[in-house]
Design an enzyme around this catalytic site. Sequence first.
Site, PDB file in Angstrom:
ATOM      1  N   GLY A  36      -2.933  11.856 -11.833  1.00 31.85           N
ATOM      2  CA  GLY A  36      -2.423  10.724 -11.068  1.00 31.85           C
ATOM      3  C   GLY A  36      -2.301  11.037  -9.584  1.00 31.85           C
ATOM      4  CE1 TYR A  74       7.459   2.063 -12.999  1.00 33.21           C
ATOM      5  CE2 TYR A  74       8.549   1.028 -11.122  1.00 33.21           C
ATOM      6  CZ  TYR A  74       7.819   2.075 -11.662  1.00 33.21           C
ATOM      7  OH  TYR A  74       7.459   3.131 -10.850  1.00 33.21           O
ATOM      8  CB  THR A 111       2.905   3.820 -12.774  1.00 36.09           C
ATOM      9  OG1 THR A 111       1.483   3.837 -12.949  1.00 36.09           O
ATOM     10  CG2 THR A 111       3.444   5.203 -13.059  1.00 36.09           C
ATOM     11  CE  LYS A 154       9.251   5.343 -13.253  1.00 37.63           C
ATOM     12  NZ  LYS A 154       8.782   6.717 -13.404  1.00 37.63           N
TER      13      LYS A 154
HETATM   14  N1  LIG Z   1       2.774   4.906  -6.704  1.00 37.28           N
HETATM   15  C1  LIG Z   1       3.898   4.383  -6.213  1.00 37.28           C
HETATM   16  O1  LIG Z   1       3.895   3.572  -5.263  1.00 37.28           O
HETATM   17  C2  LIG Z   1       5.230   4.772  -6.824  1.00 37.28           C
HETATM   18  C3  LIG Z   1       6.387   4.208  -6.295  1.00 37.28           C
HETATM   19  C4  LIG Z   1       7.610   4.549  -6.852  1.00 37.28           C
HETATM   20  C5  LIG Z   1       7.667   5.456  -7.902  1.00 37.28           C
HETATM   21  N2  LIG Z   1       6.534   5.987  -8.399  1.00 37.28           N
HETATM   22  C6  LIG Z   1       6.643   6.912  -9.543  1.00 37.28           C
HETATM   23  O2  LIG Z   1       6.002   8.133  -9.219  1.00 37.28           O
HETATM   24  C7  LIG Z   1       5.355   8.673 -10.366  1.00 37.28           C
HETATM   25  C8  LIG Z   1       3.916   8.974 -10.032  1.00 37.28           C
HETATM   26  O3  LIG Z   1       3.294   7.794  -9.543  1.00 37.28           O
HETATM   27  P1  LIG Z   1       1.733   7.778  -9.277  1.00 37.28           P
HETATM   28  O4  LIG Z   1       1.446   6.656  -8.356  1.00 37.28           O
HETATM   29  O5  LIG Z   1       1.249   9.151  -8.972  1.00 37.28           O
HETATM   30  O6  LIG Z   1       1.210   7.349 -10.738  1.00 37.28           O
HETATM   31  P2  LIG Z   1      -0.260   7.234 -11.281  1.00 37.28           P
HETATM   32  O7  LIG Z   1      -1.260   7.532 -10.231  1.00 37.28           O
HETATM   33  O8  LIG Z   1      -0.333   5.932 -12.017  1.00 37.28           O
HETATM   34  O9  LIG Z   1      -0.335   8.424 -12.343  1.00 37.28           O
HETATM   35  C9  LIG Z   1       0.345   8.363 -13.537  1.00 37.28           C
HETATM   36  C10 LIG Z   1       0.012   9.623 -14.317  1.00 37.28           C
HETATM   37  O10 LIG Z   1       0.674   9.566 -15.580  1.00 37.28           O
HETATM   38  C11 LIG Z   1      -0.266   9.886 -16.594  1.00 37.28           C
HETATM   39  N3  LIG Z   1       0.208   9.270 -17.808  1.00 37.28           N
HETATM   40  C12 LIG Z   1       0.299   7.947 -18.090  1.00 37.28           C
HETATM   41  N4  LIG Z   1       0.811   7.771 -19.318  1.00 37.28           N
HETATM   42  C13 LIG Z   1       1.049   9.009 -19.812  1.00 37.28           C
HETATM   43  C14 LIG Z   1       1.549   9.499 -21.044  1.00 37.28           C
HETATM   44  N5  LIG Z   1       1.942   8.667 -22.032  1.00 37.28           N
HETATM   45  N6  LIG Z   1       1.645  10.832 -21.218  1.00 37.28           N
HETATM   46  C15 LIG Z   1       1.273  11.690 -20.248  1.00 37.28           C
HETATM   47  N7  LIG Z   1       0.762  11.292 -19.066  1.00 37.28           N
HETATM   48  C16 LIG Z   1       0.670   9.966 -18.856  1.00 37.28           C
HETATM   49  C17 LIG Z   1      -1.591   9.350 -16.072  1.00 37.28           C
HETATM   50  O11 LIG Z   1      -2.673   9.943 -16.731  1.00 37.28           O
HETATM   51  P3  LIG Z   1      -4.140   9.251 -16.769  1.00 37.28           P
HETATM   52  O12 LIG Z   1      -4.385   8.639 -15.422  1.00 37.28           O
HETATM   53  O13 LIG Z   1      -5.045  10.432 -17.069  1.00 37.28           O
HETATM   54  O14 LIG Z   1      -4.106   8.249 -17.868  1.00 37.28           O
HETATM   55  C18 LIG Z   1      -1.488   9.781 -14.611  1.00 37.28           C
HETATM   56  O15 LIG Z   1      -1.828  11.138 -14.483  1.00 37.28           O
HETATM   57  C19 LIG Z   1       5.525   7.650 -11.481  1.00 37.28           C
HETATM   58  O16 LIG Z   1       6.563   8.077 -12.336  1.00 37.28           O
HETATM   59  C20 LIG Z   1       5.930   6.374 -10.767  1.00 37.28           C
HETATM   60  O17 LIG Z   1       6.799   5.594 -11.558  1.00 37.28           O
HETATM   61  C21 LIG Z   1       5.309   5.676  -7.882  1.00 37.28           C
END
Ligand SMILES: NC(=O)c1ccc[n+]([C@@H]2O[C@H](COP(=O)([O-])OP(=O)(O)OC[C@H]3O[C@@H](n4cnc5c(N)ncnc54)[C@H](OP(=O)(O)O)[C@@H]3O)[C@@H](O)[C@H]2O)c1
Length: 305
Positions: A10, A131, A69, A135
């Site tokens: 991710g 969501y 997410t 969280k």
């Molecule tokens: N992006 C934002 O703007 C944002 C804002 C606030 C908080 N966050 C939090 O920050 C964290 C990271 O965000 P991100 O943007 O890096 O997320 P992301 O790019 O969507 O990546 C999510 C990761 O989780 C993996 N995943 C999904 N379901 C899973 C499962 N059941 N078991 C194991 N791995 C799983 C995915 O694997 P695959 O891709 O290989 O399926 C991917 O590696 C998340 O917890 C999110 O809630 C993000």
Amino acid sequence: MKAIVIGGSGQIGGWLLRHLADRGHDAVGTFATVAYPGLYPLKASDREAAVAWVRQERPQVVFYPAGFTWVDGCEHDPATARASNLDEPLNLARVTADLGGRFVYFSTDYVFRGTNGPDSEESPPDPPNVYGLAKLDAERAIARELGDRALIARTSWVYGPERQGKNFAYQVIRRLIAGEPVMVPSDQRSSPSYGPDVALAVIRLIEDGHSGLFHVAGPEVLSRPDFAKAIAEGFGLDPSPIASKPTAELGQGAPRPLQGGLLTPRLNAVLPGLMRPVSLSIDDFLRRLNLGEAWSDPRVAPGLG
Ligand SMILES: NC(=O)c1ccc[n+]([C@@H]2O[C@H](COP(=O)([O-])OP(=O)(O)OC[C@H]3O[C@@H](n4cnc5c(N)ncnc54)[C@H](OP(=O)(O)O)[C@@H]3O)[C@@H](O)[C@H]2O)c1
């Protein structure tokens, strides 16, 4: 340190793995559905297999930037939202603590209603959607069970170079280059947070022995249109196709905080200046693209970069 990154495929996970390696740590990451070389296949929903692998690796720190997410998807599938964002990380947090390790959970500004943001760690949460509630419940359960073995990092509007090329910056740049309109909410404000900085800040907090709740977000609060325009201008693109409508007219599946964003007093006290504003982050994004360090180039059609 010996570290595991659940969700290494991710956006934040990719940067955690890169910074951990650059800083001399022994880190291994996982993917769930999108495979990359060197990553271990792990679905946290396969709970016994996930626990067995963590036990085998014996990490000192488990980073968990994973889960379901897709905010609108969570609204339509609350059971998966809670399993993926609460039960599965709690399961691995328990085994991590059992091994004597520390656990880092990534959370969101969507734990706040967003009527009076930006919010600090002291502000009372009140999630507006499924969501955000999952969280918040995860934050509380992990903190209650792990105490000072847990670090909770809330972030928001993460953007920047990314392996899968999905984030808001990629969407804006690709659409503008393709000559397509870009429609964004006119009334949503939050803190754009540069992914490489989010990952580095969290690693530095862990290296320095911090635990508890930290907001890890960029130093500005912007509206979506202003954020989109800053990205366009940083990439030398004409921002005029960027248009906006009120959230109420966009038909998003989940309610969103409108006056959102994160204040970061705790982070500023220990790592001042680490989180860069959008202008400097875009400069860094372009620099990394030019050095071939950005994985996926938003200026190139997917599959050709
Ligand atoms: N992006 C934002 O703007 C944002 C804002 C606030 C908080 N966050 C939090 O920050 C964290 C990271 O965000 P991100 O943007 O890096 O997320 P992301 O790019 O969507 O990546 C999510 C990761 O989780 C993996 N995943 C999904 N379901 C899973 C499962 N059941 N078991 C194991 N791995 C799983 C995915 O694997 P695959 O891709 O290989 O399926 C991917 O590696 C998340 O917890 C999110 O809630 C993000």
